[in-house]
Structure formats: C-alpha cells, structure tokens
Design a protein around this motif. Structure first.
Motif, short mmCIF file in Angstrom:
data_model
loop_
_atom_site.label_atom_id
_atom_site.label_comp_id
_atom_site.label_asym_id
_atom_site.label_seq_id
_atom_site.Cartn_x
_atom_site.Cartn_y
_atom_site.Cartn_z
N GLY A 14 74.12 67.42 86.30
CA GLY A 14 74.99 68.59 86.26
C GLY A 14 75.51 69.00 87.62
N ILE A 15 75.58 68.04 88.55
CA ILE A 15 76.07 68.32 89.90
C ILE A 15 77.53 67.90 89.98
CG2 ILE A 15 75.85 67.65 92.33
CD1 ILE A 15 72.84 67.33 91.83
N VAL A 16 78.39 68.81 90.46
CA VAL A 16 79.81 68.47 90.54
C VAL A 16 80.08 67.56 91.74
CG1 VAL A 16 80.60 70.51 89.31
CG2 VAL A 16 80.46 70.57 91.79
N GLN A 17 80.91 66.56 91.50
CA GLN A 17 81.24 65.59 92.54
C GLN A 17 82.59 65.92 93.15
OE1 GLN A 17 79.68 61.50 90.77
NE2 GLN A 17 80.26 62.92 89.15
N GLY A 18 83.56 66.20 92.31
CA GLY A 18 84.89 66.48 92.81
C GLY A 18 85.44 65.32 93.61
N SER A 19 86.37 65.61 94.51
CA SER A 19 86.98 64.56 95.32
C SER A 19 86.17 64.28 96.58
CB SER A 19 88.41 64.95 95.70
OG SER A 19 88.42 66.19 96.38
N GLY A 20 85.19 65.13 96.88
CA GLY A 20 84.48 65.01 98.15
C GLY A 20 83.15 64.28 98.07
N VAL A 21 82.68 63.95 96.86
CA VAL A 21 81.42 63.22 96.70
C VAL A 21 81.76 61.85 96.12
CG1 VAL A 21 79.18 63.13 95.54
CG2 VAL A 21 80.08 65.32 96.37
N ASP A 22 81.57 60.81 96.92
CA ASP A 22 81.99 59.46 96.52
C ASP A 22 80.78 58.68 96.00
OD1 ASP A 22 83.61 57.30 96.09
OD2 ASP A 22 83.74 56.70 98.20
N SER A 23 80.36 59.04 94.80
CA SER A 23 79.14 58.46 94.23
C SER A 23 79.42 57.15 93.51
CB SER A 23 78.51 59.45 93.25
OG SER A 23 79.48 59.80 92.26
N SER A 24 78.36 56.41 93.25
CA SER A 24 78.44 55.16 92.48
C SER A 24 77.97 55.40 91.05
CB SER A 24 77.57 54.08 93.12
OG SER A 24 78.16 53.57 94.30
N LEU A 25 78.31 54.47 90.18
CA LEU A 25 77.79 54.51 88.82
C LEU A 25 76.28 54.28 88.83
CD1 LEU A 25 80.38 52.37 86.80
CD2 LEU A 25 80.47 54.81 87.40
N ILE A 31 76.52 73.09 89.00
CA ILE A 31 77.32 74.18 88.45
C ILE A 31 77.25 74.11 86.93
CG2 ILE A 31 79.60 75.23 88.24
CD1 ILE A 31 80.41 74.20 90.85
N THR A 32 76.82 75.18 86.30
CA THR A 32 76.81 75.24 84.85
C THR A 32 77.41 76.57 84.40
OG1 THR A 32 74.66 76.31 84.63
CG2 THR A 32 74.65 73.90 84.79
N MET A 33 77.96 76.58 83.20
CA MET A 33 78.52 77.80 82.64
C MET A 33 77.46 78.89 82.54
SD MET A 33 81.79 77.70 81.95
CE MET A 33 82.16 78.75 80.55
N GLU A 34 76.23 78.47 82.20
CA GLU A 34 75.15 79.43 81.98
C GLU A 34 74.70 80.11 83.26
OE1 GLU A 34 75.79 76.64 79.00
OE2 GLU A 34 74.97 76.13 80.99
N GLU A 35 74.73 79.38 84.35
CA GLU A 35 74.11 79.85 85.59
C GLU A 35 75.09 80.36 86.63
OE1 GLU A 35 71.93 76.53 87.08
OE2 GLU A 35 70.70 76.31 85.28
N ASP A 36 76.36 80.06 86.48
CA ASP A 36 77.26 80.26 87.59
C ASP A 36 78.42 81.19 87.25
OD1 ASP A 36 79.50 79.53 89.57
OD2 ASP A 36 77.75 78.50 90.39
N GLU A 37 78.36 82.39 87.78
CA GLU A 37 79.37 83.40 87.45
C GLU A 37 80.74 83.05 88.01
OE1 GLU A 37 80.21 88.16 88.20
OE2 GLU A 37 78.22 87.34 88.62
N GLU A 38 80.77 82.54 89.24
CA GLU A 38 82.06 82.19 89.85
C GLU A 38 82.75 81.09 89.06
OE1 GLU A 38 83.99 80.69 94.11
OE2 GLU A 38 81.89 80.26 93.63
N TYR A 39 82.00 80.08 88.65
CA TYR A 39 82.54 78.97 87.85
C TYR A 39 83.09 79.49 86.52
CZ TYR A 39 82.51 74.35 85.54
OH TYR A 39 82.85 73.21 84.87
N ARG A 40 82.33 80.35 85.86
CA ARG A 40 82.78 80.95 84.60
C ARG A 40 84.09 81.70 84.79
NH1 ARG A 40 77.45 82.51 83.47
NH2 ARG A 40 77.86 84.63 84.17
N ARG A 41 84.16 82.46 85.87
CA ARG A 41 85.34 83.27 86.13
C ARG A 41 86.57 82.40 86.38
NH1 ARG A 41 87.34 84.30 90.72
NH2 ARG A 41 85.43 83.87 91.92
N VAL A 42 86.42 81.32 87.13
CA VAL A 42 87.55 80.44 87.42
C VAL A 42 88.02 79.74 86.14
CG1 VAL A 42 88.25 78.34 88.64
CG2 VAL A 42 87.04 80.15 89.86
#
Length: 206
Positions: free
Chosen positions: A19-30, A94-105
């Motif tokens: 449940g960790i957001v990667q976005g464009s800044g985290v270049d993870s592997s499969l 970031i989860t809907m349950e735990e994160d107010e800013e994320y929910r708001r956006v």
C-alpha cells in the motif's frame, strides 16, 4: 481498417502489496508475482504481431513487457506515460482509511477540481497535459496498426479519459489492477474500448 491499442498496467511490485505509493519518483521493480503476471500476459498475447511497444521511463513498465522486447519489437519509452507524482508522499503508505489529505484530494478530483494535488505532487490536469504529445504521436503514426502501451494505474485512468473524451473527474470509473488490459480500437477519429479491465490472461493455469 481500425487500429488496435493494448493499454496495459504494469505488474505487481512489493510497494503495491504494502500500500505504498510509488508515483513517478519511485522506480521499483516487479516482484515474483509481477514477473509471473508478465509471463502469463506474454503466454496469452506473445503471438500478436505488435508493430511497436511503448512504455513509461520507469523500470516496472519495461519489466512487464520485457518478453515482447526480447522478440526485438521496436520500443519507445515516453516520460509522458509516467505515473502521477504524489510529491512528498511518494514512498509512504497512503490509504483512504488512514489518510485525510489523500481522501480530500480524491474527493476534490471526483467533484471536478482536477487541479488539486498532494503537496509537491502533480494534478490530473498536469498529467493529462504531459500525455497529450504522446496521444498526438499515437494518432499520427497510422502505420502502426497494432501497438502495446504499458503504463501506470493513475496515468492509465487519465489517458482513458482523454482518449474517450470523458472529463478527468470521471477517472475513478476506470478501475485497474496489476497487469490488467484495456483493449482499444481507433478508427482514425474515435477510440472505443473493446476489452474493459481484462485479466483473463492472469487466470491461465501454470
């Protein structure tokens, strides 16, 4: 003769599982599951005569279609296909349950304020703007009859809204999961969805 466009979300990463957001800044592997998903997609569609493979510049999209690239298919990576930037929150849970800013956006986006963003991140409007040169390129290259495009969840939602002429506030309607497929047809003027959130290739035994 319509053109066929396979829009593919990348396979699973460990960040997806946690449940960790990667976005464009985290270049993870499969992870192992993601590599298995990629192998199953190739088993189902490796026979398709793709004229071109497009990916974002991030590793997880390349790895998801690596077996197609190993066939020697032409490939281009476009930063316009990169995932939305989640700004300061990238690499955090970031989860809907735990994160107010994320929910708001997200609520702002659904209500039509698609200029809203997390601190330091991108808005859907900014993602849409950087996708437009790729869309124009896609439209112009009519010699590429069948193409494979691998990108990211939120970026996929934004792209589908643009191709289908929906407002960006409708993007939550385009669900996604790891290695899901949206198969599109393009007549030269209109994009239509032929397969919606297709994961049948992942259910193949073996």
């Amino acid at each position: 003769m319509p053109r066929t466009i396979f829009l593919l979300r990348h396979g699973q990463t460990d960040f997806n599982v946690r449940g960790i957001v990667q976005g464009s800044g985290v270049d993870s592997s499969l992870n192992d599951t993601g590599r298995q998903q990629a192998a199953r997609f190739f088993a189902a569609y490796g026979h398709v005569p793709f004229d071109k493979v497009y990916t974002s510049t991030l590793r997880r999209t390349h790895e998801s279609v690596q077996q197609f690239l190993d066939l020697g298919l032409p490939h281009e990576a476009h930063a316009g296909l990169n995932e939305i930037s989640w700004g300061m929150r990238e690499g955090t849970r970031i989860t809907m349950e735990e994160d107010e800013e994320y929910r708001r956006v997200l609520a702002s986006w659904n209500a039509g304020d698609t200029h809203a963003r997390l601190l330091g991140g991108e808005s859907p409007e900014e993602v849409a703007a950087r996708q437009r040169p790729f869309i124009e390129l896609l439209r112009a290259r009519d010699d590429e009859r069948t193409i494979l495009v691998c990108l990211h969840g939120r970026a996929l939602r934004v792209l589908l809204c643009q191709l289908l002429n929906y407002p960006l506030s409708c993007m939550e309607g385009f669900e996604h999961s790891n290695l899901c497929l949206y198969k599109m047809e393009y007549t030269g003027s209109v994009f239509t969805v032929k397969n919606f959130l297709d994961v049948s290739h992942l259910q193949v035994a073996g």
